[in-house]
Design a protein around this motif. Sequence first.
Motif, PDB file in Angstrom:
ATOM      1  N   SER A  32       0.811  -1.207   0.000  1.00 36.61           N
ATOM      2  CA  SER A  32       0.000   0.000   0.000  1.00 36.61           C
ATOM      3  C   SER A  32       0.853   1.269   0.000  1.00 36.61           C
ATOM      4  O   SER A  32       1.953   1.289   0.547  1.00 36.61           O
TER       5      SER A  32
ATOM      6  N   ARG B 278      -0.557   3.893   1.375  1.00 35.47           N
ATOM      7  CA  ARG B 278      -1.244   4.614   2.450  1.00 35.47           C
ATOM      8  C   ARG B 278      -0.668   4.290   3.827  1.00 35.47           C
ATOM      9  O   ARG B 278      -0.019   3.278   4.020  1.00 35.47           O
TER      10      ARG B 278
ATOM     11  N   HIS C  27      -8.200  -7.419  -4.593  1.00 34.85           N
ATOM     12  CA  HIS C  27      -9.395  -6.721  -4.115  1.00 34.85           C
ATOM     13  C   HIS C  27      -9.069  -5.513  -3.238  1.00 34.85           C
ATOM     14  O   HIS C  27      -9.935  -4.679  -2.996  1.00 34.85           O
ATOM     15  N   LEU C  28      -7.830  -5.393  -2.766  1.00 34.96           N
ATOM     16  CA  LEU C  28      -7.435  -4.236  -1.961  1.00 34.96           C
ATOM     17  C   LEU C  28      -6.654  -3.185  -2.764  1.00 34.96           C
ATOM     18  O   LEU C  28      -6.401  -2.096  -2.270  1.00 34.96           O
TER      19      LEU C  28
ATOM     20  N   ARG D 228      -8.563   0.204  -2.975  1.00 40.67           N
ATOM     21  CA  ARG D 228      -8.828   0.813  -1.668  1.00 40.67           C
ATOM     22  C   ARG D 228      -7.551   1.261  -0.970  1.00 40.67           C
ATOM     23  O   ARG D 228      -7.495   2.316  -0.364  1.00 40.67           O
ATOM     24  N   GLU D 229      -6.509   0.439  -1.044  1.00 43.59           N
ATOM     25  CA  GLU D 229      -5.265   0.768  -0.346  1.00 43.59           C
ATOM     26  C   GLU D 229      -4.251   1.472  -1.253  1.00 43.59           C
ATOM     27  O   GLU D 229      -3.144   1.739  -0.843  1.00 43.59           O
ATOM     28  N   ARG D 230      -4.645   1.746  -2.480  1.00 42.06           N
ATOM     29  CA  ARG D 230      -3.769   2.426  -3.441  1.00 42.06           C
ATOM     30  C   ARG D 230      -2.402   1.755  -3.505  1.00 42.06           C
ATOM     31  O   ARG D 230      -1.454   2.163  -2.848  1.00 42.06           O
TER      32      ARG D 230
END
Length: 185
Positions: free
Chosen positions: A41, A43, A67-68, A71-73
């Motif tokens: 990530s 983030r 899948h992340l 969302r987690e860039r």
Amino acid sequence: MGAVCVFASANDTLAASLKQAAEEAGAGIARLGHSVVYGGSSRGLMGAVARGAVSAGGRVVGVMPRHLAGRERAAIDIAEIHLVDTLAQRKQLMADLADIFLVLPGGVGTLDEALEMITWYDVGLSRKPVLFVDVEGFWRDFAQMMAGLKARGVLRADIEGAWSVLPDVPSALAVIASSFAPRAA
């Protein structure tokens, strides 16, 4: 050269002091000549670890479930990013790539990763140590819980070698430095 797997939060709302410690950890691992393996990530503390390592000239390898990735860039400025299908695959690949684990502040995902590595140690699947960095007392309650489990006889005595709680990043870096054999000239 070894590889240090870092488990940490991807939450962007954590205190600046925690982000600074994460960046210090990434840079310190790189200065020791080791690669950083982490959740991929950009983030939170994960991103700070990667930025610290990259800024110090280190090699960073991310492992992120598909899948992340949004969302987690997923980080794009690192040496490698491996996209996997499941969290279980993420943990397995990170464990395969790493020689030692460093646990920075984080939530249930961080705990899941760290406790699985301790469990693997307990059942003989791994002998790689797990180092919790107690930044600002973050892991104090965890250490007390583990001591309580030991006192109740739930933990075997030999599992204590699986983890340690260290007071700060410099202490963790010292353990990492002493955990790898000196490089041949």
